[in-house]
Design a protein around this motif. Sequence first.
Motif, PDB file in Angstrom:
ATOM      1  N   SER A 163       4.773  -2.201   7.270  1.00  0.00           N
ATOM      2  CA  SER A 163       5.578  -2.593   6.112  1.00  0.00           C
ATOM      3  C   SER A 163       5.674  -1.435   5.123  1.00  0.00           C
ATOM      4  O   SER A 163       6.699  -1.239   4.476  1.00  0.00           O
ATOM      5  N   TYR A 164       4.606  -0.615   5.044  1.00  0.00           N
ATOM      6  CA  TYR A 164       4.665   0.550   4.151  1.00  0.00           C
ATOM      7  C   TYR A 164       5.669   1.574   4.685  1.00  0.00           C
ATOM      8  O   TYR A 164       6.525   2.064   3.940  1.00  0.00           O
TER       9      TYR A 164
ATOM     10  N   LYS B 268       9.792   5.636   0.303  1.00  0.00           N
ATOM     11  CA  LYS B 268      10.989   6.408  -0.082  1.00  0.00           C
ATOM     12  C   LYS B 268      10.535   7.742  -0.662  1.00  0.00           C
ATOM     13  O   LYS B 268       9.599   7.795  -1.460  1.00  0.00           O
TER      14      LYS B 268
ATOM     15  N   ASN C  21      15.939   2.301  10.133  1.00  0.00           N
ATOM     16  CA  ASN C  21      15.646   1.015  10.781  1.00  0.00           C
ATOM     17  C   ASN C  21      15.057   1.180  12.174  1.00  0.00           C
ATOM     18  O   ASN C  21      14.384   0.285  12.682  1.00  0.00           O
TER      19      ASN C  21
ATOM     20  N   ASP D 285       8.157   1.211   6.586  1.00  0.00           N
ATOM     21  CA  ASP D 285       9.554   0.763   6.526  1.00  0.00           C
ATOM     22  C   ASP D 285      10.143   0.883   5.136  1.00  0.00           C
ATOM     23  O   ASP D 285      11.368   0.957   4.978  1.00  0.00           O
ATOM     24  N   THR D 286       9.278   0.888   4.122  1.00  0.00           N
ATOM     25  CA  THR D 286       9.822   0.874   2.765  1.00  0.00           C
ATOM     26  C   THR D 286       9.582   2.166   1.994  1.00  0.00           C
ATOM     27  O   THR D 286      10.104   2.325   0.900  1.00  0.00           O
TER      28      THR D 286
ATOM     29  N   SER E  13      11.431   9.472   4.582  1.00  0.00           N
ATOM     30  CA  SER E  13      11.498   8.012   4.682  1.00  0.00           C
ATOM     31  C   SER E  13      11.854   7.711   6.132  1.00  0.00           C
ATOM     32  O   SER E  13      12.089   8.637   6.919  1.00  0.00           O
TER      33      SER E  13
END
Lengths: 374, 285
Positions: A332-333, A338, A351, A335-336, A348
């Motif tokens: 989850s980290y 930035k 998908n 994927d998000t 980053s």
Amino acid sequence: MKNILWSAILVTVMVFAGATSLYAEDIKVGAILRLSQGASDGLPAKRGIEIAVNQINAKGGINGKKLVVIYEDSKDSPQTAVAAYQKLVSVDKCQVIIGPMMSGEVLAVAPVAERDKIVVITPNGTSPKISQAGQYIYRGCTTSERQAAALTKYAKDKMKTTAVAILYSNEPYGKGCNEQFTKYFNELGIPVVISESFMVGDRDFSAQLTKIREQKFDLIFIPGYLQETAPAIKQARQMGIKQASMGVFGDMAPKYIELAGKAAEGHLNCSEYNEDYNTPVNKKFKAEYYKIVKADPKEPNNIMFAAITYDMTRLVADAIAKKGYSADGIRSYLDTVKDFDGVTGRLSFDNDGDVNKQGVYLFEVKKGKYVKVQ
Amino acid sequence: MLFQQIINGLVAGSVYALVALGYTMIFGILGIVNFAQGEIYMFGAFGAILTLNATGSLALAIPAGILSACIVGLLLERFAFRPLRGMHPLIPLISAIGASIFLSSLARLMFGPEDRSFPIDFGFEGFNLFSAYITWLQLVIMAVSIIMMILLWLFMNMSRHGKAVRAVAMDSDAARLSGINVNRAYVIVFLLGSALSGVAGILMAIYYNSTSPGMGTLPGLKAFSAAILGGVGSIPGAIIGGLVLGIAENLGAAYISSNFKDAFAFIVLVLVLVIRPRGILGSGR
């Protein structure tokens, strides 16, 4: 005598008890690298991880716990990579693995990792297939697709290439590059007049180069690993092939220039890492990397591989610090995240789990040094 | 293009021939296949490069390279083969394969995993002959190979030790009974075979400007094929086998497909085993 024996046993027990109690608190991360076969790429990758781990532990670790990396050797074999993965997950209980390094190995490990829900981050598997390998599979380098797009465009616009000869390494990586680059060259209206191959371990390319020399072209493209590509360009020059030369990011190492000698001059290739990237993080990383390399004359020097694994290790540590030690937390980290301040750029992931950074850097050999041209 | 490919083949082939001579002599006298011949070749190249790095003198580097190949060869004879003498032929064969893996791993530990360049650049100068371009270095490689072969022939036919070796190869029991030191003959054969492989390794390190712990594997296997092709046990056979193999694989790569360049050596090997199992000049032993 008896006393000595007893105290020895006591000390041993204490050491082991101490070690295991420490161990239980450590955060364990697995790494599957090329440590025997292909160690000239694998050792720099290992150094990158080590530098990151030392920096993190020197600052007190992750939330007070020490970060420990357990290294396994892939021996350049998908089967061994899967066995290494299974050991790291079932015995060491790792939730995240950095590596393996070759596309074939990544594609073998990916389905198992996806089933087990374990995060796998390959530092330099470039195959486009890895994008679709699963939700837990990440990649720290750009795909060969993007490298092909950048290099072929440069060849057309800046080098005014009109026809290309290809001499590729006959294994998945070189073969994939041959197909992809041919596609891009054709799209740009540049014909590939001849496409010859060689095997890993070959040092004699004269048969292929004799055939190539008979063709009309103005760029020779040699994708593969530098152990073969450097002697290949040297031999091409020896045989009187004077056209411009181009390679892929495996050539981006001081070793290439050393092995090819004068023949390296003018060689164009791409890299994931720019040593002159002017950020505090990069300056610190560079200084520590060269300290290690210069201390040991046997130490292979390929800072790009070290830079990529360095970034990936720091990303993993950051993920664990913020989301806890679980594969889903790390995922989850990732994927998000930035604009992560990496040494290979601001990072980053998209998908597909492929890294996003500014782009691919192009380099040319000028007077025995890599000079950034784009 | 044909002429150029033949020249390319002759250069590669003369190096295979040097290594093949080692195989064929050791087989001829001991009846074993020394699969570690490629690693001896590699140690020769490393010995030369390390000496050149340390002293800067090519005149010292070349003998040092040959010497290191000879030392490795002698250690092999003493520890990998002598204890197994008289056992089933499979056992020394396995020992040889083990020694080969051991030596390449040892080299990786000692010299590091990376390819090293030969610190002297011999350049690309050469001349055009008909439609082919021949570099001086290629000529030197062929000339050195030929000189080595002539020296070997002189030694085997003119010197007392050479004659003793040939006597042992013909019939070791009869040779022992007539007072020939058989052990010494074994050592001489290993020394000669290793020296030739060492020279081949150094030549190739110079030619390709590259050495690595794994550099001996493929040339070792090809030289083995060359020895079989020429007829195992035959010295002229090893030379012809090496040259034929070098030319065959270059022509194969040029006119059939470069994808199979390395396979040609083994295709030729299989053909020989099927059509003429004792090789071109083999005695049918």
